[in-house]
Design a protein around this motif. Sequence first.
Motif, PDB file in Angstrom:
ATOM      1  N   GLY A  55       0.837  -1.199   0.000  1.00  0.00           N
ATOM      2  CA  GLY A  55       0.000   0.000   0.000  1.00  0.00           C
ATOM      3  C   GLY A  55       0.868   1.244   0.000  1.00  0.00           C
ATOM      4  N   THR A  56       0.624   2.144   0.939  1.00  0.00           N
ATOM      5  CA  THR A  56       1.395   3.379   1.019  1.00  0.00           C
ATOM      6  C   THR A  56       2.422   3.354   2.146  1.00  0.00           C
ATOM      7  N   PHE A  57       2.679   2.187   2.717  1.00  0.00           N
ATOM      8  CA  PHE A  57       3.641   2.038   3.804  1.00  0.00           C
ATOM      9  C   PHE A  57       5.031   2.404   3.308  1.00  0.00           C
ATOM     10  N   ARG A  58       5.751   3.258   4.042  1.00  0.00           N
ATOM     11  CA  ARG A  58       7.087   3.677   3.609  1.00  0.00           C
ATOM     12  C   ARG A  58       8.116   3.702   4.735  1.00  0.00           C
ATOM     13  N   ASP A  59       7.833   3.067   5.871  1.00  0.00           N
ATOM     14  CA  ASP A  59       8.794   3.037   6.969  1.00  0.00           C
ATOM     15  C   ASP A  59       9.905   2.032   6.681  1.00  0.00           C
ATOM     16  N   LYS A  60      10.978   2.103   7.439  1.00  0.00           N
ATOM     17  CA  LYS A  60      12.106   1.175   7.273  1.00  0.00           C
ATOM     18  C   LYS A  60      11.846  -0.154   7.989  1.00  0.00           C
ATOM     19  N   ILE A  61      11.213  -0.089   9.171  1.00  0.00           N
ATOM     20  CA  ILE A  61      10.926  -1.302   9.937  1.00  0.00           C
ATOM     21  C   ILE A  61       9.463  -1.676   9.730  1.00  0.00           C
ATOM     22  N   LEU A  62       9.239  -2.861   9.187  1.00  0.00           N
ATOM     23  CA  LEU A  62       7.891  -3.350   8.903  1.00  0.00           C
ATOM     24  C   LEU A  62       7.496  -4.368   9.965  1.00  0.00           C
ATOM     25  N   GLU A  63       6.568  -4.000  10.811  1.00  0.00           N
ATOM     26  CA  GLU A  63       6.033  -4.925  11.802  1.00  0.00           C
ATOM     27  C   GLU A  63       4.619  -5.283  11.368  1.00  0.00           C
ATOM     28  N   ILE A  64       4.447  -6.523  10.932  1.00  0.00           N
ATOM     29  CA  ILE A  64       3.134  -6.978  10.470  1.00  0.00           C
ATOM     30  C   ILE A  64       2.179  -6.948  11.664  1.00  0.00           C
ATOM     31  N   PRO A  65       0.988  -6.355  11.506  1.00  0.00           N
ATOM     32  CA  PRO A  65       0.045  -6.308  12.629  1.00  0.00           C
ATOM     33  C   PRO A  65      -0.533  -7.687  12.939  1.00  0.00           C
ATOM     34  N   THR A  66      -0.992  -7.874  14.168  1.00  0.00           N
ATOM     35  CA  THR A  66      -1.608  -9.149  14.557  1.00  0.00           C
ATOM     36  C   THR A  66      -3.075  -9.208  14.192  1.00  0.00           C
ATOM     37  N   GLU A  67      -3.705  -8.021  14.039  1.00  0.00           N
ATOM     38  CA  GLU A  67      -5.119  -8.022  13.648  1.00  0.00           C
ATOM     39  C   GLU A  67      -5.463  -6.759  12.868  1.00  0.00           C
TER      40      GLU A  67
END
Length: 182
Positions: A55-67
């Motif tokens: 999507g539009t995510f552009r951070d360096k650290i990607l933490e997949i959400p739990t919900e």
Amino acid sequence: MKKRKKITKTPLFIISCVALAFVLIGLPVWNIFIRINALEIISIGDGTCYVNSIGTFRDKILEIPTESRLGETVIGIEEGAFLECTDITEVIVPDTVTMIRTFAFDRCTSLKKATLSQSMTSIEDYVFADCSSLTTVILPKDLLSIGTGAFYGCRSLVAISLPYGLKSIGDSAFFRCTSLTS
């Protein structure tokens, strides 16, 4: 004279569009796309969902959400979801995720560290292929299989600790991992 296609109209009602990115008409209504922290999520309709794309995510650290915002449990990452996302340097996959599909992180050339869900029992084909900066991977302790080319071309990977119960490693899983010594 060409025969015209008959177009049928199906009513579609959308309630509370706060998190709605878009709906694909023609799919069952429960297959909707929503966004969480700019990630695109596919709702399955049974209380679970998958990460579909960056999507539009552009951070360096990607933490997949739990919900999701709808309270659905995130159980997977779809094929090619983060393909060629060159901004990501670290990914953290929570224990709710049981599956990461083929090519999910393929060619994420800035990715240095991946912490995988302890609920996963397999890594599909080419999940981290050509992640040339990848140095650290924390594998699930109950991992049973690593797919073909899963870490192909991860030339910065120096060491990886394989779990005791690992039963199979696919062809070329660590091919062109030129720094791998243990």
